[in-house]
Design a protein around this motif. Structure first.
Motif, mmCIF file in Angstrom:
data_model
loop_
_atom_site.group_PDB
_atom_site.id
_atom_site.type_symbol
_atom_site.label_atom_id
_atom_site.label_comp_id
_atom_site.label_asym_id
_atom_site.label_seq_id
_atom_site.Cartn_x
_atom_site.Cartn_y
_atom_site.Cartn_z
ATOM 1 N N MET A 7 59.426 23.111 27.429
ATOM 2 C CA MET A 7 59.646 24.041 28.516
ATOM 3 C C MET A 7 58.329 24.258 29.257
ATOM 4 N N LYS A 8 58.372 24.099 30.571
ATOM 5 C CA LYS A 8 57.199 24.333 31.410
ATOM 6 C C LYS A 8 57.164 25.806 31.804
ATOM 7 N N MET A 9 56.010 26.444 31.561
ATOM 8 C CA MET A 9 55.845 27.852 31.891
ATOM 9 C C MET A 9 54.705 28.017 32.884
ATOM 10 N N LEU A 10 54.895 28.927 33.831
ATOM 11 C CA LEU A 10 53.901 29.224 34.854
ATOM 12 C C LEU A 10 53.529 30.700 34.765
ATOM 13 N N VAL A 11 52.232 30.974 34.620
ATOM 14 C CA VAL A 11 51.726 32.337 34.699
ATOM 15 C C VAL A 11 51.019 32.438 36.043
ATOM 16 N N LEU A 12 51.575 33.258 36.919
ATOM 17 C CA LEU A 12 51.098 33.390 38.291
ATOM 18 C C LEU A 12 50.407 34.737 38.464
ATOM 19 N N GLY A 13 49.091 34.695 38.662
ATOM 20 C CA GLY A 13 48.327 35.909 38.923
ATOM 21 C C GLY A 13 48.218 36.111 40.420
ATOM 22 N N ILE A 14 48.519 37.319 40.866
ATOM 23 C CA ILE A 14 48.505 37.628 42.291
ATOM 24 C C ILE A 14 47.497 38.740 42.552
ATOM 25 N N GLY A 15 46.785 38.623 43.667
ATOM 26 C CA GLY A 15 45.899 39.715 44.049
ATOM 27 C C GLY A 15 44.707 39.248 44.857
ATOM 28 N N ASN A 16 44.015 40.216 45.388
ATOM 29 C CA ASN A 16 42.807 39.983 46.171
ATOM 30 C C ASN A 16 41.642 40.579 45.400
ATOM 31 N N THR A 17 40.799 39.734 44.848
ATOM 32 C CA THR A 17 39.698 40.196 43.996
ATOM 33 C C THR A 17 38.579 40.878 44.780
ATOM 34 N N LEU A 18 38.713 40.992 46.077
ATOM 35 C CA LEU A 18 37.731 41.735 46.873
ATOM 36 C C LEU A 18 38.171 43.180 47.092
ATOM 37 N N LEU A 19 39.342 43.543 46.551
ATOM 38 C CA LEU A 19 39.887 44.884 46.757
ATOM 39 C C LEU A 19 40.149 45.598 45.427
ATOM 40 N N THR A 20 39.113 45.821 44.639
ATOM 41 C CA THR A 20 39.145 46.552 43.361
ATOM 42 C C THR A 20 40.421 46.268 42.566
ATOM 43 N N ASP A 21 41.266 47.297 42.378
ATOM 44 C CA ASP A 21 42.437 47.173 41.502
ATOM 45 C C ASP A 21 43.504 46.227 42.033
ATOM 46 N N GLU A 22 43.496 45.945 43.312
ATOM 47 C CA GLU A 22 44.468 45.028 43.911
ATOM 48 C C GLU A 22 44.333 43.626 43.316
ATOM 49 N N GLY A 23 43.150 43.271 42.809
ATOM 50 C CA GLY A 23 42.921 41.949 42.245
ATOM 51 C C GLY A 23 43.263 41.811 40.774
ATOM 52 N N ILE A 24 43.938 42.791 40.188
ATOM 53 C CA ILE A 24 44.158 42.799 38.740
ATOM 54 C C ILE A 24 44.929 41.576 38.244
ATOM 55 N N GLY A 25 45.841 41.039 39.019
ATOM 56 C CA GLY A 25 46.582 39.852 38.581
ATOM 57 C C GLY A 25 45.660 38.672 38.321
ATOM 58 N N ILE A 26 44.650 38.526 39.167
ATOM 59 C CA ILE A 26 43.684 37.434 39.007
ATOM 60 C C ILE A 26 42.764 37.713 37.820
ATOM 61 N N HIS A 27 42.368 38.970 37.643
ATOM 62 C CA HIS A 27 41.499 39.322 36.509
ATOM 63 C C HIS A 27 42.212 39.081 35.171
ATOM 64 N N VAL A 28 43.500 39.362 35.113
ATOM 65 C CA VAL A 28 44.272 39.069 33.900
ATOM 66 C C VAL A 28 44.310 37.566 33.667
ATOM 67 N N LEU A 29 44.542 36.797 34.701
ATOM 68 C CA LEU A 29 44.571 35.338 34.595
ATOM 69 C C LEU A 29 43.246 34.815 34.043
ATOM 70 N N GLN A 30 42.140 35.336 34.560
ATOM 71 C CA GLN A 30 40.814 34.920 34.103
ATOM 72 C C GLN A 30 40.603 35.265 32.632
ATOM 73 N N ALA A 31 41.131 36.401 32.187
ATOM 74 C CA ALA A 31 41.012 36.780 30.775
ATOM 75 C C ALA A 31 41.853 35.874 29.884
ATOM 76 N N LEU A 32 42.995 35.407 30.374
ATOM 77 C CA LEU A 32 43.875 34.520 29.603
ATOM 78 C C LEU A 32 43.362 33.086 29.540
ATOM 79 N N GLU A 33 42.636 32.670 30.552
ATOM 80 C CA GLU A 33 42.247 31.264 30.717
ATOM 81 C C GLU A 33 41.590 30.640 29.489
ATOM 82 N N PRO A 34 40.622 31.280 28.833
ATOM 83 C CA PRO A 34 39.993 30.597 27.686
ATOM 84 C C PRO A 34 40.975 30.228 26.575
#
Length: 157
Positions: free
Chosen positions: A1-28
């Motif tokens: 099964m192919k799974m996609l984790v999609l992080g959404i947000g703008n990392t230049l706008l504090t909390d609005e970028g949280i989806g990307i920050h979560v993705l970065q934490a999961l990446e390793p």
């Protein structure tokens, strides 16, 4: 099964970028999971329709107004996710785009049966490259919830 984790947000706008920050934490950890793709969806674009249509399971991580304290989060699965997207069109800066991507995938017959959204309540949306402490504190439990969901879906497949 192919799974996609999609992080959404703008990392230049504090909390609005949280989806990307979560993705970065999961990446390793998840980078070596061959059935899982991590995708920085930025502030959404119709180009994301292809990756969504090509996956068997979708997890979206985004800042959204879920009527809780900053850093509070909710796991919305399946039809609960769909209902949230359709009934709360103003709950996120991106939801018009995510709702549109859902419509495209449904028209093509490729809206994943297994789907979930981790919605994280922002506290501040202003210029800044890091989430506020309350929202940053949500990153570890949200990552845990994502890993658990992936493992559950693997066992169902």
């Amino acid at each position: 099964m192919k799974m996609l984790v999609l992080g959404i947000g703008n990392t230049l706008l504090t909390d609005e970028g949280i989806g990307i920050h979560v993705l970065q934490a999961l990446e390793p950890e998840l980078a070596d999971w061959p059935d899982v793709t991590l995708l920085d969806g930025g502030t959404l674009s119709f180009t994301l329709a292809g990756p969504i249509e090509d996956t068997d399971a979708l997890i979206v991580v985004d800042a959204a107004h879920i009527k809780t304290q900053p850093g509070g989060w909710a796991l919305l699965q399946g039809e609960e996710m769909d209902a949230f997207l359709m009934s709360n069109r103003t709950s996120s800066v991106h939801e018009v785009g995510l709702t549109d991507l859902r419509a495209i995938a449904m028209l093509a017959g490729h809206w994943p049966e297994r789907r979930a959204m981790l919605a994280i309540q922002p506290g501040v949306i202003d210029w800044g490259e890091h989430p506020t402490p309350a929202v940053a504190a949500a990153i570890p439990p949200v990552c845990t919830a994502i890993r658990k969901l992936i493992q559950e879906w693997r066992h169902v497949a």
